[in-house]
Design an enzyme around this catalytic site. Structure first.
Site, PDB file in Angstrom:
ATOM      1  N   ASP A  66       0.868  -1.178   0.000  1.00 46.30           N
ATOM      2  CA  ASP A  66       0.000   0.000   0.000  1.00 46.30           C
ATOM      3  C   ASP A  66       0.906   1.229   0.000  1.00 46.30           C
ATOM      4  OD1 ASP A  66      -2.102   1.734   0.129  1.00 46.30           O
ATOM      5  OD2 ASP A  66      -2.955   0.938   1.974  1.00 46.30           O
ATOM      6  N   ASP A  70      -2.689   2.280  -6.172  1.00 47.12           N
ATOM      7  CA  ASP A  70      -1.625   2.314  -5.168  1.00 47.12           C
ATOM      8  C   ASP A  70      -1.626   1.110  -4.234  1.00 47.12           C
ATOM      9  OD1 ASP A  70      -4.037   3.012  -3.990  1.00 47.12           O
ATOM     10  OD2 ASP A  70      -3.118   4.379  -2.550  1.00 47.12           O
ATOM     11  N   GLU A  71      -2.303   0.033  -4.599  1.00 43.92           N
ATOM     12  CA  GLU A  71      -2.458  -1.080  -3.666  1.00 43.92           C
ATOM     13  C   GLU A  71      -2.555  -2.387  -4.439  1.00 43.92           C
ATOM     14  OE1 GLU A  71      -5.519  -2.220  -0.005  1.00 43.92           O
ATOM     15  OE2 GLU A  71      -5.928  -0.514  -1.316  1.00 43.92           O
TER      16      GLU A  71
END
Length: 454
Positions: free
Chosen positions: A11, A105-106
């Site tokens: 993350d 983003d993860e």
């Protein structure tokens, strides 16, 4: 469940805001909020400095401004964030063929499938190496969680924030989860959490002690049984590689409801062009054109038209979206418009039948269709007006000046635009003000965050 912590969850830390701070030296260490800046805007991401004031994602922007009036408020640059995300996902792909992106983003990564880890030591080494590579490649930090299941790996990455790594040994899941709030479990949102609280269950150990039958009685068979298994620390969901997209769409929410029919039509055409741009970038074509309209009273209408074959022709999509708009009553005003394409194919086909239908549709309807087309032509803005619309200067967006070079917009209004001239690798730069129509000031391209990666 695995005997080794070979499921990794990455993350990125405050991704959008961190990317803006890395791109803008003058904002480093200061509160930054990224999101929609209009009256209906919401926070997309807040930097850790802004979070200290209570600002968080999904918060109305007006509330964020009251909590942190001195923060920098910026409009998102999604193309920029996407380019960084692609670099990160490439690094993840080097670790394993099984990468499951959850957002820009993860992502989850199956280290075992990539044969880079089979025990705690090798998993930790892979995670630390990944963090170093991400920083060297993007200039940003990410937090890593390692565990024997996806659920626990995600919890571990949250504990690792910011810029850390947490490894949770398989076999310790129940001990870890027991004292935590029920909200830590996937699928337990505010409503379910409140329902459980009223039943006297506030921690994960309360769920485990209540038993499966009681949870099924409270929440239903599927949800109750799943929650009981998770309360035991059991999660056997596999890491699944990214699935093909089923549709491509874009939409805009307007600060003020639109009433002018010509303006609404113009916005739909603009959205159709953007949608086709995304469609082509993904290497797809599509058969079904979808129009979404949210009216003044929050009622949302969706209309669709299916062509004879897939297309990525902007003219075909634009005309189809326009035809769909003609069937929607927008008299009371429109607060949101969207255009999408579904029924995707992984090839591009020049659909002559679809193009012919589009052309016929503009003529075959007789006077009923001819009037709106004529109105659009008659009311079309002069070229100068189109340029003025294109030259709206959004806070945070990149610009370039013929004399001063690269910079970004700090703000604009009353015919002026304020620009700070700096680059990701420079010292904080100077601020200068120009007329909004200064011919030497033009929109710019985002610079790489790490020098030498142009």
């Amino acid at each position: 469940m695995r005997a080794a912590p070979t499921i990794l969850h990455l993350d990125m830390d405050a991704f959008f805001a961190a990317a803006e701070q890395a791109a803008k030296p003058s904002l480093r260490g200061k509160p930054v909020v990224v999101g929609g800046l209009g009256p209906r805007g919401v926070v997309a991401t807040a930097s850790y400095e802004a979070r200290r004031f209570g600002v968080h994602s999904a918060m109305p922007m007006g509330q964020a401004r009251r909590l942190a009036p001195n923060a920098a408020y910026l409009v998102p640059r999604f193309a920029f964030y996407r380019s960084i995300s692609e670099q990160v996902m490439e690094l993840l792909g080097r670790l394993s063929p099984l990468v499951e992106p959850l957002s820009l983003d993860e992502a989850f990564v199956d280290l075992e499938a990539g044969k880079v880890a089979d025990d705690s030591a090798s998993a930790r080494a892979a995670g630390e190496r990944l963090r170093v590579d991400i920083l060297a490649t993007t200039g940003l930090t990410g937090s890593v969680g390692l565990a024997g299941s996806k659920m626990i790996a995600k919890i571990a990455s949250e504990e690792a924030k910011p810029d850390g790594l947490v490894l949770i040994e398989p076999g310790t899941e129940r001990e870890l989860l027991g004292p935590r709030s029920v909200r830590i479990l996937p699928g337990v949102g505010p409503a379910t959490g409140e329902h459980l609280r009223r039943a006297g269950m506030t921690t994960v150990s309360d769920l485990a002690e209540a038993g499966e039958d009681e949870l099924v009685r409270l929440l239903g068979r599927a949800h109750g049984a799943s929650l009981y298994r998770m309360a035991q620390g059991y999660d056997d969901r596999p890491v699944v590689a990214e699935r093909d997209a089923k549709s491509v769409s874009v939409e805009d929410t307007f600060d003020v409801d639109l009433h002018d029919r010509v303006r609404i039509r113009t916005e739909v055409e603009r959205l159709a062009e953007r949608c086709v741009g995304r469609l082509r970038a993904s290497g797809h074509s599509g058969r079904t054109i979808v129009l979404k309209v949210r009216r003044f009273d929050f009622s949302t209408l969706t209309r669709s038209e299916t062509l004879r074959g897939p297309t990525d022709d902007p003219g075909v999509v634009r005309e189809a979206a326009g035809r769909l708009l003609e069937a929607v009553d927008t008299t009371g005003g429109v607060r949101l418009l969207g255009v999408g394409v579904s029924g995707l194919a992984d090839y591009t086909q020049e659909d002559l039948f679809a193009q012919a239908e589009a052309a016929e549709g503009a003529v075959a309807g007789g006077e009923g269709n001819a009037a709106p087309v004529a109105a659009v032509a008659a009311a079309a803005p002069e070229p100068e007006a189109e340029v003025a619309v294109e030259r709206r200067w959004a806070p945070g967006h990149d610009v370039r000046h013929a004399v001063y070079g690269a910079g970004w917009v700090q703000g604009s209004g009353v015919g002026r635009v304020t620009v700070r001239f700096e680059e990701p690798w420079s010292e904080p730069g100077r601020v200068r003000t120009f007329a909004v129509d200064d011919p030497e000031l033009v929109p710019g391209e985002a610079l790489p965050l790490v020098r030498g990666r142009e």
